[in-house]
Scaffold this motif. Structure first.
Motif, PDB file in Angstrom:
ATOM      1  N   ASN A 172      26.387  45.504  17.991  1.00 48.74           N
ATOM      2  CA  ASN A 172      26.314  46.972  17.963  1.00 48.74           C
ATOM      3  C   ASN A 172      26.192  47.580  19.361  1.00 48.74           C
ATOM      4  O   ASN A 172      25.594  48.640  19.542  1.00 48.74           O
ATOM      5  CB  ASN A 172      25.135  47.431  17.094  1.00 48.74           C
ATOM      6  CG  ASN A 172      25.386  48.799  16.473  1.00 48.74           C
ATOM      7  OD1 ASN A 172      26.511  49.131  16.119  1.00 48.74           O
ATOM      8  ND2 ASN A 172      24.329  49.593  16.350  1.00 48.74           N
ATOM      9  N   MET A 173      26.774  46.906  20.339  1.00 46.64           N
ATOM     10  CA  MET A 173      26.817  47.437  21.705  1.00 46.64           C
ATOM     11  C   MET A 173      28.123  48.228  21.841  1.00 46.64           C
ATOM     12  O   MET A 173      29.140  47.725  22.296  1.00 46.64           O
ATOM     13  CB  MET A 173      26.745  46.284  22.713  1.00 46.64           C
ATOM     14  CG  MET A 173      25.484  45.454  22.595  1.00 46.64           C
ATOM     15  SD  MET A 173      25.527  43.925  23.584  1.00 46.64           S
ATOM     16  CE  MET A 173      25.671  44.590  25.243  1.00 46.64           C
ATOM     17  N   LEU A 174      28.075  49.483  21.422  1.00 50.58           N
ATOM     18  CA  LEU A 174      29.293  50.248  21.195  1.00 50.58           C
ATOM     19  C   LEU A 174      29.508  51.394  22.176  1.00 50.58           C
ATOM     20  O   LEU A 174      30.346  52.261  21.947  1.00 50.58           O
ATOM     21  CB  LEU A 174      29.269  50.824  19.760  1.00 50.58           C
ATOM     22  CG  LEU A 174      29.089  49.793  18.637  1.00 50.58           C
ATOM     23  CD1 LEU A 174      29.007  50.490  17.291  1.00 50.58           C
ATOM     24  CD2 LEU A 174      30.225  48.777  18.657  1.00 50.58           C
ATOM     25  N   SER A 175      28.770  51.409  23.280  1.00 51.91           N
ATOM     26  CA  SER A 175      28.951  52.484  24.257  1.00 51.91           C
ATOM     27  C   SER A 175      30.180  52.235  25.123  1.00 51.91           C
ATOM     28  O   SER A 175      30.620  51.084  25.289  1.00 51.91           O
ATOM     29  CB  SER A 175      27.716  52.620  25.148  1.00 51.91           C
ATOM     30  OG  SER A 175      27.540  51.455  25.932  1.00 51.91           O
ATOM     31  N   LYS A 176      30.711  53.295  25.665  1.00 51.17           N
ATOM     32  CA  LYS A 176      31.883  53.169  26.533  1.00 51.17           C
ATOM     33  C   LYS A 176      31.580  52.291  27.735  1.00 51.17           C
ATOM     34  O   LYS A 176      32.389  51.425  28.092  1.00 51.17           O
ATOM     35  CB  LYS A 176      32.339  54.546  27.022  1.00 51.17           C
ATOM     36  CG  LYS A 176      33.403  54.467  28.112  1.00 51.17           C
ATOM     37  CD  LYS A 176      33.689  55.806  28.760  1.00 51.17           C
ATOM     38  CE  LYS A 176      34.620  55.667  29.944  1.00 51.17           C
ATOM     39  NZ  LYS A 176      34.986  56.961  30.544  1.00 51.17           N
ATOM     40  N   ASP A 177      30.427  52.489  28.368  1.00 50.29           N
ATOM     41  CA  ASP A 177      30.135  51.742  29.592  1.00 50.29           C
ATOM     42  C   ASP A 177      29.897  50.256  29.327  1.00 50.29           C
ATOM     43  O   ASP A 177      29.852  49.464  30.273  1.00 50.29           O
ATOM     44  CB  ASP A 177      28.954  52.344  30.363  1.00 50.29           C
ATOM     45  CG  ASP A 177      27.700  52.476  29.533  1.00 50.29           C
ATOM     46  OD1 ASP A 177      27.713  52.015  28.366  1.00 50.29           O
ATOM     47  OD2 ASP A 177      26.708  53.033  30.019  1.00 50.29           O
ATOM     48  N   THR A 178      29.800  49.871  28.057  1.00 50.25           N
ATOM     49  CA  THR A 178      29.727  48.449  27.705  1.00 50.25           C
ATOM     50  C   THR A 178      31.108  47.902  27.357  1.00 50.25           C
ATOM     51  O   THR A 178      31.516  46.849  27.857  1.00 50.25           O
ATOM     52  CB  THR A 178      28.786  48.232  26.506  1.00 50.25           C
ATOM     53  OG1 THR A 178      27.461  48.599  26.876  1.00 50.25           O
ATOM     54  CG2 THR A 178      28.798  46.775  26.070  1.00 50.25           C
ATOM     55  N   LEU A 179      31.839  48.609  26.516  1.00 51.35           N
ATOM     56  CA  LEU A 179      33.097  48.099  25.977  1.00 51.35           C
ATOM     57  C   LEU A 179      34.279  48.246  26.926  1.00 51.35           C
ATOM     58  O   LEU A 179      35.137  47.362  26.984  1.00 51.35           O
ATOM     59  CB  LEU A 179      33.419  48.805  24.654  1.00 51.35           C
ATOM     60  CG  LEU A 179      32.434  48.560  23.509  1.00 51.35           C
ATOM     61  CD1 LEU A 179      32.827  49.399  22.294  1.00 51.35           C
ATOM     62  CD2 LEU A 179      32.385  47.086  23.146  1.00 51.35           C
ATOM     63  N   HIS A 180      34.326  49.346  27.664  1.00 50.83           N
ATOM     64  CA  HIS A 180      35.490  49.585  28.523  1.00 50.83           C
ATOM     65  C   HIS A 180      35.675  48.491  29.578  1.00 50.83           C
ATOM     66  O   HIS A 180      36.795  47.967  29.744  1.00 50.83           O
ATOM     67  CB  HIS A 180      35.397  50.960  29.184  1.00 50.83           C
ATOM     68  CG  HIS A 180      36.655  51.381  29.887  1.00 50.83           C
ATOM     69  ND1 HIS A 180      36.912  51.061  31.205  1.00 50.83           N
ATOM     70  CD2 HIS A 180      37.724  52.074  29.459  1.00 50.83           C
ATOM     71  CE1 HIS A 180      38.082  51.548  31.559  1.00 50.83           C
ATOM     72  NE2 HIS A 180      38.610  52.161  30.516  1.00 50.83           N
ATOM     73  N   PRO A 181      34.623  48.089  30.310  1.00 51.33           N
ATOM     74  CA  PRO A 181      34.808  47.016  31.302  1.00 51.33           C
ATOM     75  C   PRO A 181      35.274  45.702  30.665  1.00 51.33           C
ATOM     76  O   PRO A 181      36.065  44.970  31.265  1.00 51.33           O
ATOM     77  CB  PRO A 181      33.414  46.864  31.927  1.00 51.33           C
ATOM     78  CG  PRO A 181      32.738  48.165  31.683  1.00 51.33           C
ATOM     79  CD  PRO A 181      33.249  48.631  30.354  1.00 51.33           C
ATOM     80  N   ILE A 182      34.784  45.405  29.455  1.00 44.44           N
ATOM     81  CA  ILE A 182      35.198  44.171  28.787  1.00 44.44           C
ATOM     82  C   ILE A 182      36.680  44.229  28.431  1.00 44.44           C
ATOM     83  O   ILE A 182      37.417  43.252  28.610  1.00 44.44           O
ATOM     84  CB  ILE A 182      34.359  43.920  27.519  1.00 44.44           C
ATOM     85  CG1 ILE A 182      32.879  43.812  27.861  1.00 44.44           C
ATOM     86  CG2 ILE A 182      34.826  42.658  26.798  1.00 44.44           C
ATOM     87  CD1 ILE A 182      31.966  43.694  26.641  1.00 44.44           C
ATOM     88  N   LEU A 183      37.125  45.380  27.953  1.00 46.79           N
ATOM     89  CA  LEU A 183      38.543  45.537  27.604  1.00 46.79           C
ATOM     90  C   LEU A 183      39.419  45.443  28.843  1.00 46.79           C
ATOM     91  O   LEU A 183      40.511  44.866  28.799  1.00 46.79           O
ATOM     92  CB  LEU A 183      38.767  46.876  26.902  1.00 46.79           C
ATOM     93  CG  LEU A 183      38.719  46.878  25.376  1.00 46.79           C
ATOM     94  CD1 LEU A 183      39.031  48.263  24.843  1.00 46.79           C
ATOM     95  CD2 LEU A 183      39.687  45.872  24.802  1.00 46.79           C
ATOM     96  N   VAL A 184      38.964  46.027  29.952  1.00 48.11           N
ATOM     97  CA  VAL A 184      39.725  45.945  31.200  1.00 48.11           C
ATOM     98  C   VAL A 184      39.865  44.482  31.621  1.00 48.11           C
ATOM     99  O   VAL A 184      40.962  44.024  31.979  1.00 48.11           O
ATOM    100  CB  VAL A 184      39.036  46.757  32.323  1.00 48.11           C
ATOM    101  CG1 VAL A 184      39.691  46.469  33.672  1.00 48.11           C
ATOM    102  CG2 VAL A 184      39.117  48.247  32.020  1.00 48.11           C
TER     103      VAL A 184
END
Length: 238
Positions: free
Chosen positions: A166-178
């Motif tokens: 449930n770590m669903l913030s942008k600053d968590t998910l966006h770097p992983i996707l990049v």
């Protein structure tokens, strides 16, 4: 005396000519204050910086399409401009005054289609879709290819774990996707099935505020789409 004198001024869309009675009261030696305090001045400077970044990014994208700049220089410059853009908008007061990219372009009559696409994706074109390499691989030998495959798989797994926790913030998910799409692109330049979903989620996250979270429904959709993308990636390795 003032009626006979033609004052120089910048032309405006309304073709306004300063009135002679008004010009007689203006002290040309007086400093014109555009801001009432330092906070307003900082705000205007940040908005001006954003305007400059957008215009510069449009020129950079056009130069890249015309092959007028090397991939390395393009990637470095584009990455720096994107970081500067995000840094300026990290300030809440600047973000409120900026509104959205579309509203800012409309307010300042900006025609920047290529810069708009790049800002929405948040990645240089060379990272989003790297140049083709012989044999469809990134090069570097079998050992390097194996390392890239492991790295890409680990990034997918890290993303899945973040969603499950449930770590669903942008600053968590966006770097992983990049990191995921960068790792995938080092393995293959093939446009495999559902790879576009990674880019679409990058766009979605890139338009969110740093502390903003995905909804439960969005999280389920992200999980589903990334499972499809991971399956498509693995299919290229068979």
């Amino acid at each position: 005396m003032y009626a006979e004198r033609q004052l120089a001024y910048a032309p405006t869309p309304y073709s306004y000519t300063p009135a002679s009675t008004l010009s007689a009261t203006i002290n040309v030696d007086e400093e014109l204050k555009l801001a009432n305090n330092s906070a307003e001045r900082d705000l205007y400077e940040s908005l001006a910086e954003i305007y400059s970044i957008i215009v510069t990014l449009e020129a950079l994208e056009r130069a890249f399409l015309k092959d007028s700049i090397s991939e390395t220089d393009y990637t470095d410059t584009c990455s720096r401009l994107l970081k500067q853009y995000k840094s300026n908008l990290a300030d809440d007061s600047v973000a409120r005054a900026f509104g959205s990219l579309d509203s800012f372009k409309l307010e300042w009559n900006l025609e920047v289609p290529r810069a708009s696409d790049r800002l929405k994706i948040g990645l240089p074109a060379t990272v989003e879709a790297p140049s083709r390499a012989p044999g469809g691989q990134s090069g570097g030998g079998a050992g390097a290819a194996a390392t890239h495959i492991v790295s890409a798989s680990e990034n997918f797994i890290t993303l899945f774990d973040a969603i499950k926790m449930n770590m669903l913030s942008k600053d968590t998910l966006h770097p992983i996707l990049v990191e995921t799409i960068q790792a995938v692109n080092k393995v293959t330049d093939q446009d495999f099935e559902n790879k576009a979903k990674i880019v679409q989620w990058l766009i979605t996250l890139n338009q969110m505020r740093a502390a903003q979270d995905l909804s439960d429904e969005q999280a389920r959709e992200l999980q589903f789409d990334m499972n499809l993308a991971y399956d498509g990636f693995k299919a290229t390795l068979e």
